[in-house]
Design a protein around this motif. Structure first.
Motif, PDB file in Angstrom:
ATOM      1  N   GLY A   1      -2.938  -6.141  -4.080  1.00 42.96           N
ATOM      2  CA  GLY A   1      -2.741  -6.573  -2.732  1.00 42.96           C
ATOM      3  C   GLY A   1      -1.532  -6.053  -2.193  1.00 42.96           C
ATOM      4  O   GLY A   1      -1.173  -5.642  -1.153  1.00 42.96           O
ATOM      5  N   GLY A   2      -0.309  -5.956  -3.250  1.00 40.21           N
ATOM      6  CA  GLY A   2       0.895  -5.421  -2.724  1.00 40.21           C
ATOM      7  C   GLY A   2       0.692  -4.019  -2.701  1.00 40.21           C
ATOM      8  O   GLY A   2       1.557  -3.517  -1.725  1.00 40.21           O
ATOM      9  N   LEU A   3       0.058  -3.325  -3.556  1.00 41.53           N
ATOM     10  CA  LEU A   3       0.125  -1.654  -3.324  1.00 41.53           C
ATOM     11  C   LEU A   3      -0.542  -1.450  -2.106  1.00 41.53           C
ATOM     12  O   LEU A   3      -0.134  -0.450  -1.261  1.00 41.53           O
ATOM     13  CB  LEU A   3      -0.709  -1.219  -4.455  1.00 41.53           C
ATOM     14  N   LEU A   4      -1.576  -2.042  -1.514  1.00 45.33           N
ATOM     15  CA  LEU A   4      -2.227  -1.748  -0.577  1.00 45.33           C
ATOM     16  C   LEU A   4      -1.360  -2.197   0.949  1.00 45.33           C
ATOM     17  O   LEU A   4      -1.210  -1.212   1.706  1.00 45.33           O
ATOM     18  CB  LEU A   4      -3.653  -2.499  -0.130  1.00 45.33           C
ATOM     19  N   ALA A   5      -0.505  -3.053   0.625  1.00 41.57           N
ATOM     20  CA  ALA A   5       0.517  -3.557   1.897  1.00 41.57           C
ATOM     21  C   ALA A   5       1.377  -2.276   1.789  1.00 41.57           C
ATOM     22  O   ALA A   5       2.089  -1.909   2.944  1.00 41.57           O
ATOM     23  CB  ALA A   5       1.199  -4.621   1.343  1.00 41.57           C
ATOM     24  N   VAL A   6       1.883  -1.733   0.700  1.00 42.89           N
ATOM     25  CA  VAL A   6       2.804  -0.590   0.386  1.00 42.89           C
ATOM     26  C   VAL A   6       2.248   0.774   1.435  1.00 42.89           C
ATOM     27  O   VAL A   6       2.825   1.256   2.122  1.00 42.89           O
ATOM     28  CB  VAL A   6       3.395  -0.172  -0.801  1.00 42.89           C
ATOM     29  N   ARG A   7       0.766   0.925   0.881  1.00 41.69           N
ATOM     30  CA  ARG A   7       0.190   2.002   1.511  1.00 41.69           C
ATOM     31  C   ARG A   7       0.057   1.804   3.203  1.00 41.69           C
ATOM     32  O   ARG A   7       0.119   2.858   3.991  1.00 41.69           O
ATOM     33  CB  ARG A   7      -1.121   2.403   1.044  1.00 41.69           C
ATOM     34  N   LYS A   8       0.061   0.429   3.555  1.00 38.02           N
ATOM     35  CA  LYS A   8       0.042   0.262   5.021  1.00 38.02           C
ATOM     36  C   LYS A   8       1.379   0.077   5.719  1.00 38.02           C
ATOM     37  O   LYS A   8       1.333  -0.164   6.987  1.00 38.02           O
ATOM     38  CB  LYS A   8      -0.831  -0.964   5.288  1.00 38.02           C
ATOM     39  N   ASN A   9       2.276   0.390   4.807  1.00 41.64           N
ATOM     40  CA  ASN A   9       3.763   0.282   5.598  1.00 41.64           C
ATOM     41  C   ASN A   9       4.176  -0.959   5.866  1.00 41.64           C
ATOM     42  O   ASN A   9       4.772  -1.142   6.803  1.00 41.64           O
ATOM     43  CB  ASN A   9       4.010   1.478   6.471  1.00 41.64           C
ATOM     44  N   LEU A  10       3.761  -1.982   5.501  1.00 47.68           N
ATOM     45  CA  LEU A  10       4.196  -3.529   5.697  1.00 47.68           C
ATOM     46  C   LEU A  10       5.501  -3.843   4.943  1.00 47.68           C
ATOM     47  O   LEU A  10       5.867  -3.090   4.233  1.00 47.68           O
ATOM     48  CB  LEU A  10       3.077  -4.198   5.179  1.00 47.68           C
ATOM     49  N   ASP A  11       6.030  -4.789   5.482  1.00 48.55           N
ATOM     50  CA  ASP A  11       7.428  -5.213   5.099  1.00 48.55           C
ATOM     51  C   ASP A  11       7.398  -6.181   3.899  1.00 48.55           C
ATOM     52  O   ASP A  11       6.141  -6.489   3.450  1.00 48.55           O
ATOM     53  CB  ASP A  11       8.089  -5.876   6.094  1.00 48.55           C
ATOM     54  N   ILE A  12       8.355  -6.562   3.463  1.00 43.41           N
ATOM     55  CA  ILE A  12       8.319  -7.566   2.213  1.00 43.41           C
ATOM     56  C   ILE A  12       7.489  -8.701   2.329  1.00 43.41           C
ATOM     57  O   ILE A  12       6.752  -9.388   1.708  1.00 43.41           O
ATOM     58  CB  ILE A  12       9.592  -8.040   1.733  1.00 43.41           C
ATOM     59  N   PHE A  13       7.591  -9.192   3.931  1.00 42.49           N
ATOM     60  CA  PHE A  13       6.737 -10.399   4.094  1.00 42.49           C
ATOM     61  C   PHE A  13       5.169 -10.119   4.027  1.00 42.49           C
ATOM     62  O   PHE A  13       4.048 -10.848   3.258  1.00 42.49           O
ATOM     63  CB  PHE A  13       6.982 -11.174   5.424  1.00 42.49           C
ATOM     64  N   GLY A  14       4.971  -8.968   4.598  1.00 41.79           N
ATOM     65  CA  GLY A  14       3.574  -8.286   4.300  1.00 41.79           C
ATOM     66  C   GLY A  14       3.094  -8.065   2.920  1.00 41.79           C
ATOM     67  O   GLY A  14       1.885  -8.321   2.752  1.00 41.79           O
TER      68      GLY A  14
END
Length: 224
Positions: free
Chosen positions: A29-42
């Motif tokens: 889940g965290g890796l997908l958030a990084v790929r989507k350019n989300l911040d630390i909360f995301g």
């Protein structure tokens, strides 16, 4: 009153296995958030949703409230640890993607078995228990994808089988319950079967079939 079919292992072993599975799901889940350019909360939100979403929804459906995710502090904090790992070390985590996928497959196998057994503990029949076993194993990934406006991976034809291995593991578990032979060894065997099917799907790119005569149906849809 619930019985204890789902207690396949000693409490310490069960919690250790659960936390490993939760941690690996949270990494994805965290890796997908990084790929989507989300911040630390995301990153934290997607890690929590991926790791705990399936089990949380299952517990609400069967009336096991408050859900285990909120009763056990370790279950809730582990995804946050994974989120921090991804936040600081996401290039390194991405480079070991094959290892992450292998551990993810192990988590899939474990959770489809324990999810099916827990649903049975709360009085559900075989079909409903298997459905909730699949939900336990794959529901977090669905929640993750929906949160970032993607078609869930397990519904996409271009992704290797994911829900089907969980369905196989859940069905074996339900069969073992029916003949009163679900225990630590047989439950682990059911999880291993689900894990093996998932790994074979990754290795050979097994995919579910699409609609029959899809070409002509697609053409009709485009004309409309």
């Amino acid at each position: 009153m619930a019985v204890t079919t789902s207690r396949l292992f000693s409490p310490d072993v069960q919690q250790t296995l659960d936390l490993i599975g939760i941690f690996v799901f949270a990494l994805s889940g965290g890796l997908l958030a990084v790929r989507k350019n989300l911040d630390i909360f995301g990153i934290a939100v997607l890690a929590e949703a991926t790791a705990l979403g399936g089990g949380l929804i299952r517990d609400v459906i069967i009336g096991a409230v408050p859900p285990a995710a909120f009763e056990n502090r370790g279950y809730f904090l582990t995804p946050l640890v994974a989120a921090l790992v991804v936040f600081f070390l996401h290039p390194e985590v991405a480079r070991i993607n094959n290892a992450v996928q292998t551990l993810d497959a192990l988590g899939l196998g474990l959770f489809c078995v324990t999810g099916t057994a827990k649903a049975h503990d709360y009085g559900l029949g075989a079909v409903a228990s298997v459905a909730l076993g699949v939900l336990t194993a794959a529901g977090g990934g669905v929640a993750r994808d929906l949160l970032v406006s993607e078609v869930p991976s397990l519904l996409r034809w271009d992704r290797s089988l994911y829900a089907v291995p969980a369905l196989v593991g859940g069905a074996i578990t339900a069969g073992l319950i029916a003949v009163h032979h679900l225990g630590a060894v047989t439950g682990a065997s059911a999880a291993l079967v689900a894990f093996t099917v998932r790994m074979l799907a990754l290795r050979y790119e097994w995919r579910a079939p699409r609609a029959w005569h899809r070409g002509s149906a697609s053409s009709l849809g485009e004309e409309g």
